[in-house]
Design a protein around this motif. Structure first.
Motif, PDB file in Angstrom:
ATOM      1  N   PHE A 170       0.653  -1.244   0.246  1.00 56.74           N
ATOM      2  CA  PHE A 170       0.090  -0.152   0.042  1.00 56.74           C
ATOM      3  C   PHE A 170       0.795   1.231  -0.072  1.00 56.74           C
ATOM      4  CE2 PHE A 170       0.788  -0.473   4.536  1.00 56.74           C
ATOM      5  CZ  PHE A 170       0.992   0.633   5.018  1.00 56.74           C
ATOM      6  N   ASN A 171       0.535   2.246  -0.612  1.00 54.16           N
ATOM      7  CA  ASN A 171       1.140   3.496  -0.405  1.00 54.16           C
ATOM      8  C   ASN A 171       0.993   4.407   0.914  1.00 54.16           C
ATOM      9  OD1 ASN A 171       2.271   6.259  -0.940  1.00 54.16           O
ATOM     10  ND2 ASN A 171       0.328   6.855  -2.159  1.00 54.16           N
ATOM     11  N   PRO A 172       1.919   4.316   1.724  1.00 56.60           N
ATOM     12  CA  PRO A 172       1.828   4.998   3.018  1.00 56.60           C
ATOM     13  C   PRO A 172       1.521   6.467   3.081  1.00 56.60           C
ATOM     14  CG  PRO A 172       4.096   4.316   2.620  1.00 56.60           C
ATOM     15  CD  PRO A 172       3.447   3.884   1.524  1.00 56.60           C
ATOM     16  N   ASN A 173       1.748   7.052   1.783  1.00 61.03           N
ATOM     17  CA  ASN A 173       1.648   8.544   1.939  1.00 61.03           C
ATOM     18  C   ASN A 173       0.302   8.896   0.994  1.00 61.03           C
ATOM     19  OD1 ASN A 173       4.388   9.173   2.771  1.00 61.03           O
ATOM     20  ND2 ASN A 173       4.952   8.591   0.870  1.00 61.03           N
ATOM     21  N   GLY A 174      -0.540   7.923   0.945  1.00 63.13           N
ATOM     22  CA  GLY A 174      -1.851   8.235   0.198  1.00 63.13           C
ATOM     23  C   GLY A 174      -2.952   8.355   1.042  1.00 63.13           C
ATOM     24  N   ARG A 175      -4.044   9.117   0.542  1.00 65.59           N
ATOM     25  CA  ARG A 175      -5.165   9.460   0.997  1.00 65.59           C
ATOM     26  C   ARG A 175      -5.812   8.209   1.705  1.00 65.59           C
ATOM     27  NH1 ARG A 175     -10.273  10.220   2.671  1.00 65.59           N
ATOM     28  NH2 ARG A 175     -11.903  10.769   1.091  1.00 65.59           N
ATOM     29  N   GLY A 176      -6.057   8.381   2.819  1.00 64.24           N
ATOM     30  CA  GLY A 176      -6.889   7.028   3.661  1.00 64.24           C
ATOM     31  C   GLY A 176      -8.255   6.844   3.397  1.00 64.24           C
ATOM     32  N   ILE A 177      -8.659   5.758   3.349  1.00 63.35           N
ATOM     33  CA  ILE A 177     -10.022   5.428   3.154  1.00 63.35           C
ATOM     34  C   ILE A 177     -10.471   4.267   4.014  1.00 63.35           C
ATOM     35  CG2 ILE A 177     -11.721   4.421   1.516  1.00 63.35           C
ATOM     36  CD1 ILE A 177      -9.548   4.665  -0.658  1.00 63.35           C
ATOM     37  N   PRO A 178     -11.628   4.454   4.760  1.00 66.37           N
ATOM     38  CA  PRO A 178     -12.897   5.542   4.597  1.00 66.37           C
ATOM     39  C   PRO A 178     -12.507   6.685   5.463  1.00 66.37           C
ATOM     40  CG  PRO A 178     -13.715   3.696   5.739  1.00 66.37           C
ATOM     41  CD  PRO A 178     -12.073   3.057   5.697  1.00 66.37           C
ATOM     42  N   ASP A 179     -13.415   7.509   5.693  1.00 66.47           N
ATOM     43  CA  ASP A 179     -13.415   8.622   6.521  1.00 66.47           C
ATOM     44  C   ASP A 179     -14.173   8.450   7.805  1.00 66.47           C
ATOM     45  OD1 ASP A 179     -11.819  10.581   4.993  1.00 66.47           O
ATOM     46  OD2 ASP A 179     -13.404  10.541   3.565  1.00 66.47           O
ATOM     47  N   VAL A 180     -15.459   7.970   7.537  1.00 64.23           N
ATOM     48  CA  VAL A 180     -16.391   7.422   8.386  1.00 64.23           C
ATOM     49  C   VAL A 180     -16.986   6.002   8.255  1.00 64.23           C
ATOM     50  CG1 VAL A 180     -16.885   9.904   9.242  1.00 64.23           C
ATOM     51  CG2 VAL A 180     -18.181   8.522   7.364  1.00 64.23           C
ATOM     52  N   SER A 181     -17.878   5.770   9.071  1.00 61.98           N
ATOM     53  CA  SER A 181     -18.539   4.445   8.807  1.00 61.98           C
ATOM     54  C   SER A 181     -20.156   4.620   9.487  1.00 61.98           C
ATOM     55  CB  SER A 181     -17.834   3.303   9.726  1.00 61.98           C
ATOM     56  OG  SER A 181     -16.763   2.951   8.789  1.00 61.98           O
ATOM     57  N   ALA A 182     -20.713   3.576   9.019  1.00 58.91           N
ATOM     58  CA  ALA A 182     -22.452   3.379   9.379  1.00 58.91           C
ATOM     59  C   ALA A 182     -22.570   2.093   9.460  1.00 58.91           C
ATOM     60  CB  ALA A 182     -23.019   4.366   8.791  1.00 58.91           C
ATOM     61  N   GLN A 183     -23.647   1.442   9.893  1.00 51.01           N
ATOM     62  CA  GLN A 183     -24.236   0.071   9.670  1.00 51.01           C
ATOM     63  C   GLN A 183     -24.465  -0.106   8.191  1.00 51.01           C
ATOM     64  OE1 GLN A 183     -25.903  -2.426  11.824  1.00 51.01           O
ATOM     65  NE2 GLN A 183     -24.389  -1.625  13.283  1.00 51.01           N
ATOM     66  N   SER A 184     -24.119  -1.402   7.768  1.00 53.92           N
ATOM     67  CA  SER A 184     -24.084  -1.917   6.605  1.00 53.92           C
ATOM     68  C   SER A 184     -24.542  -3.165   6.446  1.00 53.92           C
ATOM     69  CB  SER A 184     -22.733  -1.886   5.879  1.00 53.92           C
ATOM     70  OG  SER A 184     -21.807  -2.415   6.537  1.00 53.92           O
ATOM     71  N   ASP A 185     -25.133  -3.795   7.243  1.00 55.46           N
ATOM     72  CA  ASP A 185     -25.568  -5.279   7.106  1.00 55.46           C
ATOM     73  C   ASP A 185     -27.151  -5.560   7.525  1.00 55.46           C
ATOM     74  OD1 ASP A 185     -25.504  -7.666   6.417  1.00 55.46           O
ATOM     75  OD2 ASP A 185     -24.424  -8.495   8.232  1.00 55.46           O
ATOM     76  N   ARG A 186     -27.965  -6.325   6.844  1.00 53.05           N
ATOM     77  CA  ARG A 186     -29.264  -6.735   7.208  1.00 53.05           C
ATOM     78  C   ARG A 186     -30.333  -5.426   7.273  1.00 53.05           C
ATOM     79  NH1 ARG A 186     -25.940  -8.180  11.041  1.00 53.05           N
ATOM     80  NH2 ARG A 186     -27.014  -7.073  12.446  1.00 53.05           N
ATOM     81  N   PHE A 187     -30.196  -4.626   6.228  1.00 52.54           N
ATOM     82  CA  PHE A 187     -30.989  -3.688   6.064  1.00 52.54           C
ATOM     83  C   PHE A 187     -32.495  -4.168   5.449  1.00 52.54           C
ATOM     84  CE2 PHE A 187     -27.587  -1.119   7.087  1.00 52.54           C
ATOM     85  CZ  PHE A 187     -28.031   0.214   7.208  1.00 52.54           C
ATOM     86  N   ARG A 188     -33.515  -3.661   6.167  1.00 51.56           N
ATOM     87  CA  ARG A 188     -34.810  -4.032   5.815  1.00 51.56           C
ATOM     88  C   ARG A 188     -35.331  -3.179   4.833  1.00 51.56           C
ATOM     89  NH1 ARG A 188     -39.151  -7.098   7.760  1.00 51.56           N
ATOM     90  NH2 ARG A 188     -41.328  -6.274   7.468  1.00 51.56           N
ATOM     91  N   VAL A 189     -35.426  -3.928   3.509  1.00 47.76           N
ATOM     92  CA  VAL A 189     -35.671  -2.954   2.276  1.00 47.76           C
ATOM     93  C   VAL A 189     -37.034  -3.496   1.360  1.00 47.76           C
ATOM     94  CG1 VAL A 189     -34.640  -1.959  -0.007  1.00 47.76           C
ATOM     95  CG2 VAL A 189     -33.244  -2.219   1.865  1.00 47.76           C
ATOM     96  N   PHE A 190     -37.670  -2.774   0.802  1.00 46.19           N
ATOM     97  CA  PHE A 190     -38.893  -3.204  -0.010  1.00 46.19           C
ATOM     98  C   PHE A 190     -38.261  -3.313  -1.483  1.00 46.19           C
ATOM     99  CE2 PHE A 190     -40.809  -2.650   3.956  1.00 46.19           C
ATOM    100  CZ  PHE A 190     -41.954  -3.241   4.039  1.00 46.19           C
ATOM    101  N   VAL A 191     -38.219  -4.421  -2.142  1.00 44.74           N
ATOM    102  CA  VAL A 191     -38.086  -4.508  -3.637  1.00 44.74           C
ATOM    103  C   VAL A 191     -38.642  -5.302  -4.246  1.00 44.74           C
ATOM    104  CG1 VAL A 191     -36.013  -4.982  -5.173  1.00 44.74           C
ATOM    105  CG2 VAL A 191     -35.556  -4.503  -2.702  1.00 44.74           C
ATOM    106  N   GLY A 192     -39.782  -4.582  -5.444  1.00 48.49           N
ATOM    107  CA  GLY A 192     -40.330  -5.200  -6.075  1.00 48.49           C
ATOM    108  C   GLY A 192     -41.501  -6.043  -5.476  1.00 48.49           C
ATOM    109  N   GLY A 193     -42.110  -5.341  -4.298  1.00 51.83           N
ATOM    110  CA  GLY A 193     -43.352  -5.923  -3.670  1.00 51.83           C
ATOM    111  C   GLY A 193     -42.740  -6.981  -2.648  1.00 51.83           C
ATOM    112  N   ARG A 194     -41.335  -7.300  -2.489  1.00 48.76           N
ATOM    113  CA  ARG A 194     -40.961  -8.182  -1.657  1.00 48.76           C
ATOM    114  C   ARG A 194     -39.986  -7.540  -0.280  1.00 48.76           C
ATOM    115  NH1 ARG A 194     -36.798 -10.615  -4.047  1.00 48.76           N
ATOM    116  NH2 ARG A 194     -36.842 -12.451  -2.714  1.00 48.76           N
ATOM    117  N   ILE A 195     -40.026  -8.154   0.739  1.00 47.41           N
ATOM    118  CA  ILE A 195     -39.138  -7.404   1.793  1.00 47.41           C
ATOM    119  C   ILE A 195     -37.749  -8.580   1.698  1.00 47.41           C
ATOM    120  CG2 ILE A 195     -38.893  -7.014   4.104  1.00 47.41           C
ATOM    121  CD1 ILE A 195     -41.876  -7.468   4.324  1.00 47.41           C
ATOM    122  N   GLU A 196     -36.626  -7.593   1.415  1.00 45.54           N
ATOM    123  CA  GLU A 196     -35.416  -8.074   1.437  1.00 45.54           C
ATOM    124  C   GLU A 196     -34.455  -7.431   2.511  1.00 45.54           C
ATOM    125  OE1 GLU A 196     -34.050  -7.570  -2.611  1.00 45.54           O
ATOM    126  OE2 GLU A 196     -35.459  -9.016  -3.534  1.00 45.54           O
TER     127      GLU A 196
END
Length: 600
Positions: A485-511
């Motif tokens: 890796f490039n030790p002088n490079g811009r670091g990723i990420p800046d922040v975080s948030a929850q990213s798993d098991r989100f309850r979403v409605f898609v095409g009339g279904r719950i996923e």
């Protein structure tokens, strides 16, 4: 302060003009790359295939734009919050008249008239659609059809192009030429899609969210809803006032379904039922309301960003265009990355949304550095105008876009085939707030898939991040991942948030959907609420967020200290106390951040 690499110095423009018409100057290679790994050259591109060339001219005073961007984004500066107007930004990125004249003369030499050209408002970009046969003459090159071995995708590309020698100082980049990114749904950072229960079962019990002292409904450890996120991030009862605005970008035929949105609102945000979003079509982008065409990505993004920030005015942008070439169609194919078409559109708007989230990206190395720098400069223009941009950090840890860590091939595409960690773009652009992923309560770095993170190979580490990233790198055992890796490079990420098991409605279904696709719109939703609080306090919107969050804002985040981001046959980086290239500064504590951003 200068963050972007390799910008042309313009002092010569003051005292010189080009010596001869372009047609009298010998051609010289402008850009050349090695044959990209994973791609096979097939046949010559059809001579009549139309290709939209984007010609980027040097932005003479970009260094001034960047300077002013940091001034209006630094809470310690007297100019904080004094965002620039559209016209002020355009004046700073406009090319020098000599560059305009040189490029115009060159185009005229191919009988291209003004009516054939599409110019950006600042005139720093020219787009011209020509047959491949003419593009080859203009660039002294040969286009071929290239096929991606793993996916079968095909692109019209070249590995080298040239320009008259006297034009090299007046043109920074022309694409599509050497860009071999695969901007497609499986790069949109969604990792998990599963059927979800019809209802969320809660027995009323609470669990601790950790050191924050917050407690959350126990059901949130299996299903994430808007209520869970507002509990976890200390924003219970907070709703928008309508003073701010928020936007979501959609690409590649991902449609946001309004019927699904209403079902989502009825399930999670009852007060928002019967409200919707404004739809903006870019280059003929559609938003089909056929339930069978509802997009998991688009629905995830809009439902959670708009649900968190409701009733904030919301916009969904649908941009048409897809890089893969279809040799069986006779219609013109736009083979640019579609997010540049979105940039063209949004930069023309007088009042873009105050915060905009995107969940799409490429491996950084597949986007030529010259092009990545220019796209990043477009994001800087939006930041200077007071727009906050958030982007998913990726789902494959420190690895490439292969969703199976065991089969990732992390090699450079510069012909040397060196083993390297693979950062993502546009998350690596320092003018974007890159959002990684967490899971569970108390939160840890996501483990079912891996929060993208690492260090850019294109962009130097910005000053706002220097202290935090340098401290992390110094904490690594000597020799850890040396050369990877490039030790002088811009670091990723800046922040975080929850990213798993989100309850979403898609095409009339719950996923149940997971990925940093979920974390970016989630974080954007809370930024929108912070903007709302500032507007109510008669203060300007936050705009470019990073200088603030790495200074006064640090105390407004929940530090994540458990987890890592595997990839490239390694365990990747570990989380740590403070910033790390897995979860950044951590996840938001809304009330703390609100107190901070309304205090100055």
């Amino acid at each position: 302060m200068r963050l972007l690499l390799d910008f042309v110095v313009f002092s010569f423009l003051v005292s010189s003009t080009f010596a001869a018409p372009a047609k009298e100057c010998a051609y010289k290679i402008k850009e050349e790359i090695a044959s990209p790994p994973g791609w096979t050259k097939r046949s010559k591109a059809p001579a009549g295939h139309l290709i939209s060339l984007r010609i980027g001219m040097p932005q003479e005073n970009f260094h001034q734009l960047e300077k002013q961007l940091y001034e209006v984004s630094d809470p310690a500066h007297e100019r904080y919050g004094q965002h620039l107007s559209k016209e002020e930004v355009e004046a700073l990125v406009a090319p020098h008249p000599i560059s305009l004249s040189a490029v115009n003369d060159w185009l005229n030499g191919f009988d291209l008239k003004e009516e054939d050209l599409v110019r950006s408002p600042a005139k720093d970009w020219i787009t011209v659609t020509v047959p491949v046969k003419m593009a080859e003459k203009m660039l002294d090159t040969t286009y071929h059809i290239w096929k991606h071995t793993a996916s079968g995708d095909q692109l019209v590309r070249t590995t080298s192009y040239s320009l008259p020698s006297n034009l090299h100082a007046h043109i920074e980049v022309i694409q599509p030429t050497t860009i071999f990114g695969r901007f497609r749904p499986d790069k949109s950072m969604i990792s998990i899609i599963e059927d979800a229960p019809a209802t969320v079962v809660s027995d009323g019990s609470q669990i601790s969210a950790g050191d924050s002292g917050i407690t959350v409904d126990a059901s949130c450890n299996t299903t994430i809803t808007v209520s869970c996120l507002k509990q976890l991030y200390n924003a219970v009862g907070v709703v928008g006032s309508g003073a701010s605005s928020i936007g979501i970008t959609g690409y590649l035929g991902q449609f946001a379904n309004i019927q699904d949105l209403q079902s989502f609102y009825a399930d999670q945000v009852p007060a928002a039922v019967n409200s919707s979003f404004t739809f903006e079509s870019i280059n003929g982008g559609l938003n089909s309301q056929n339930l069978s065409q509802a997009g998991g990505e688009a629905n995830l993004d809009t439902q959670f960003a708009f649900g968190i920030s409701s009733p904030t005015p919301a916009t969904f942008f649908s941009t048409a265009g897809s890089p893969p070439f279809n040799p069986d169609t006779t219609t013109p194919t736009n083979t640019n990355e579609p997010y540049t078409d979105w940039l063209d559109f949004i930069l023309k708007q007088e009042n873009p949304p105050h915060v905009i989230s995107t969940s799409y990206g490429d491996d950084e190395q597949t986007v030529p550095q010259s092009f990545a720098i220019r796209v990043c400069a477009g994001f800087a223009q939006l930041g200077a105008r007071g727009v906050t941009l958030t982007s998913s950090s990726g789902d494959h840890g420190v690895g490439d876009g292969n969703p199976n860590p065991a089969t990732q091939e992390c090699f450079t595409n510069d012909g040397r085939n060196l083993t390297k960690f693979i950062p993502t773009f546009p998350a690596s652009c320092p003018f974007i707030t890159s959002v990684g992923g967490t899971t569970h309560i108390p939160e840890v770095a996501v483990s079912r898939f891996f929060s993208g993170g690492g260090f850019s190979n294109y962009f130097a580490r910005p000053l706002f991040q220097e202290l935090a990233a340098s401290k992390y790198i110094a904490s690594l055992p000597k020799g850890t991942y040396a050369g990877l890796f490039n030790p002088n490079g811009r670091g990723i990420p800046d922040v975080s948030a929850q990213s798993d098991r989100f309850r979403v409605f898609v095409g009339g279904r719950i996923e149940s959907i997971g990925g940093t696709s979920a974390s970016s719109p989630t974080f954007a939703g809370f930024v929108s609420l912070l903007n709302d609080a500032r507007i109510k306090a008669k203060k300007p919107t936050l705009g470019f967020l990073n200088p603030l969050i790495y200074s006064l804002g640090v105390s407004g985040f929940n530090d994540i200290t458990v987890g890592h981001n595997s990839g490239c046959g390694t365990t990747g980086f570990n989380t740590s106390v403070g910033w790390d290239p897995v979860t950044g500064l951590g996840t938001p504590n809304f009330q703390k951040l609100k107190e901070i951003v309304t205090s100055f």
